[in-house]
Design a protein around this motif. Structure first.
Motif, short mmCIF file in Angstrom:
data_model
loop_
_atom_site.label_atom_id
_atom_site.label_comp_id
_atom_site.label_asym_id
_atom_site.label_seq_id
_atom_site.Cartn_x
_atom_site.Cartn_y
_atom_site.Cartn_z
N SER A 92 0.81 -1.22 0.00
CA SER A 92 0.00 0.00 0.00
C SER A 92 0.84 1.27 0.00
O SER A 92 0.36 2.36 -0.33
N LEU A 93 2.14 1.15 0.36
CA LEU A 93 3.04 2.30 0.38
C LEU A 93 4.06 2.26 -0.77
O LEU A 93 4.87 3.18 -0.90
N GLY A 94 4.05 1.17 -1.56
CA GLY A 94 4.93 1.13 -2.72
C GLY A 94 5.94 0.01 -2.74
O GLY A 94 6.75 -0.08 -3.65
N SER A 95 5.95 -0.85 -1.71
CA SER A 95 6.86 -2.01 -1.67
C SER A 95 8.32 -1.63 -1.88
O SER A 95 9.07 -2.31 -2.57
N TYR A 96 8.75 -0.53 -1.26
CA TYR A 96 10.13 -0.09 -1.43
C TYR A 96 11.02 -0.60 -0.30
O TYR A 96 10.56 -0.91 0.79
N SER A 97 12.32 -0.70 -0.59
CA SER A 97 13.30 -1.06 0.43
C SER A 97 13.89 0.23 1.01
O SER A 97 13.79 1.30 0.39
N ARG A 98 14.53 0.11 2.16
CA ARG A 98 15.12 1.31 2.75
C ARG A 98 16.23 1.86 1.86
O ARG A 98 16.35 3.08 1.70
N ARG A 99 17.02 0.99 1.26
CA ARG A 99 18.10 1.45 0.39
C ARG A 99 17.54 2.27 -0.77
O ARG A 99 18.13 3.28 -1.17
N ALA A 100 16.39 1.86 -1.30
CA ALA A 100 15.81 2.54 -2.46
C ALA A 100 15.35 3.96 -2.14
O ALA A 100 15.26 4.81 -3.05
N TYR A 152 1.68 14.22 11.22
CA TYR A 152 2.62 13.11 11.09
C TYR A 152 1.89 11.98 10.38
O TYR A 152 0.66 11.92 10.38
N GLY A 153 2.65 11.08 9.75
CA GLY A 153 1.98 10.00 9.03
C GLY A 153 2.93 9.14 8.24
O GLY A 153 4.13 9.07 8.54
N GLU A 154 2.41 8.52 7.18
CA GLU A 154 3.15 7.56 6.38
C GLU A 154 3.67 8.19 5.10
O GLU A 154 3.15 9.21 4.64
N VAL A 155 4.70 7.56 4.54
CA VAL A 155 5.28 8.03 3.29
C VAL A 155 5.20 6.91 2.26
O VAL A 155 5.76 5.83 2.46
N ALA A 156 4.49 7.17 1.16
CA ALA A 156 4.39 6.20 0.07
C ALA A 156 5.31 6.62 -1.06
O ALA A 156 5.40 7.82 -1.39
N VAL A 157 6.01 5.64 -1.65
CA VAL A 157 6.93 5.92 -2.76
C VAL A 157 6.75 4.84 -3.83
O VAL A 157 7.56 3.92 -3.96
N PRO A 158 5.67 4.92 -4.61
CA PRO A 158 5.43 3.91 -5.64
C PRO A 158 6.33 4.12 -6.85
O PRO A 158 6.60 5.26 -7.25
N ASN A 159 6.82 3.03 -7.43
CA ASN A 159 7.67 3.13 -8.61
C ASN A 159 6.92 3.66 -9.81
O ASN A 159 7.48 4.34 -10.67
N GLU A 160 5.62 3.37 -9.90
CA GLU A 160 4.85 3.70 -11.10
C GLU A 160 4.84 5.20 -11.38
O GLU A 160 5.00 5.63 -12.51
N SER A 161 4.63 6.04 -10.36
CA SER A 161 4.51 7.48 -10.60
C SER A 161 5.84 8.21 -10.43
O SER A 161 6.03 9.29 -11.00
N GLY A 162 6.74 7.65 -9.61
CA GLY A 162 7.99 8.35 -9.37
C GLY A 162 7.85 9.52 -8.41
O GLY A 162 8.76 10.34 -8.29
N PHE A 163 6.71 9.62 -7.71
CA PHE A 163 6.50 10.71 -6.76
C PHE A 163 6.48 10.18 -5.33
O PHE A 163 6.40 8.98 -5.09
N THR A 178 1.98 15.67 -2.29
CA THR A 178 2.58 14.93 -3.40
C THR A 178 3.76 15.73 -3.92
O THR A 178 3.59 16.86 -4.39
N VAL A 179 4.96 15.17 -3.80
CA VAL A 179 6.16 15.88 -4.23
C VAL A 179 7.03 14.98 -5.10
O VAL A 179 6.94 13.76 -5.07
N SER A 180 7.90 15.62 -5.88
CA SER A 180 8.86 14.90 -6.70
C SER A 180 9.88 14.20 -5.82
O SER A 180 10.04 14.54 -4.64
N ARG A 181 10.57 13.23 -6.38
CA ARG A 181 11.71 12.66 -5.66
C ARG A 181 12.80 13.73 -5.58
O ARG A 181 12.80 14.68 -6.36
#
Length: 254
Positions: A92-100, A152-163, A178-181
């Motif tokens: 739900s947040l983008g399945s990212y790793s910490r390194r990514a 305060y809250g969660e941070v989503a970083v999905p690969n599909e949008s790059g945002f 919603t911000v750019s990388r």
């Protein structure tokens, strides 16, 4: 039977107490005031700050919410075992790793237009850190002039949008940024969608450009409401103009 509240270690309790004492001194508030804001008894606050009782997770969270800062920071010398899910954020947040998402972690000066004074800007700190418990990035705002609206809250970083999405969800009421990388210099630009508080209980949806500036890039940041005569006003305004001109966000006419 109720589940007992988790206690912090002696080392963690000492670190949390030191951070709270620093915040009390910096803000020039009394312990009684902080206890009331955190909905704790003064006796409890005195005992944990004096080391006579360890901090519990519930007490620490209440104090974090009252101060608008993160109190639980892992010492650099501690090695944390990998969580069971392999250190990957939920789908739900983008399945990212910490390194990514390592470049996103840090402390930012967040700038947007002021909602209360035409032509003025508003600035505060935002800390984005990795949370081991949820295996994802989280954010927490601090040093807001309007402390009651600290988010305060969660941070989503999905690969599909790059945002990057900073999401607050309180009982179903959402605020979304919603911000750019990060750019090469670390800034992130985008749009904030929230509710504008008006007279009485009136709330109105509002959207505005927003910029996240790495704190290292702003040697002497101005926080709170920033007027045209402030030393940082021109630089802050230029960052917001870049948000629209490049554009990182588009506002369509009605």
């Amino acid at each position: 039977m109720p589940t007992p509240d988790k206690q912090l270690s002696a080392e963690q309790s000492q670190q949390v107490a030191e951070t709270i004492r620093e915040e009390i001194a910096r803000r020039r508030i009394s312990r009684q005031t902080l206890a009331e804001q955190a909905k704790l008894s003064l006796s409890t606050l005195e005992k944990v700050l004096g080391g006579r009782r360890p901090f519990t997770l519930a007490t620490t969270v209440r104090l974090e919410q009252a101060l608008g800062v993160s109190l639980r920071k892992l010492p650099e010398t501690i090695t944390v075992a990998a969580p069971a899910n392999g250190g990957i954020a939920p789908d739900s947040l983008g399945s990212y790793s910490r390194r990514a998402v390592a470049r996103i972690e840090g402390t930012y000066i967040t700038v947007r237009p002021s909602f209360g004074e035409q032509g003025a800007l508003y600035a505060y700190r935002t800390e984005i850190t990795w949370d081991e418990a949820s295996s994802s990035l989280g954010f927490r705002e601090g040093e807001r002039q309007d402390a009651d609206y600290t988010q305060y809250g969660e941070v989503a970083v999905p690969n599909e949008s790059g945002f990057v999405y900073l999401v607050t969800n309180r009982h179903g009421q959402h605020r979304v940024i919603t911000v750019s990388r990060p750019r090469n210099s670390g800034e992130m630009y985008g749009i904030i969608t929230t509710l504008l508080a008006g007279r009485g209980s009136l709330l109105t949806p509002v959207a505005a450009p927003i910029a996240f500036l790495p704190v290292k890039n702003v040697p002497k940041p101005s926080l709170g409401r920033v007027s045209a005569d402030d030393a940082n006003y021109a630089a802050y305004r230029e960052h917001l103009r870049r948000t629209i001109d490049e554009p990182f966000a588009i506002f369509l006419p009605g």
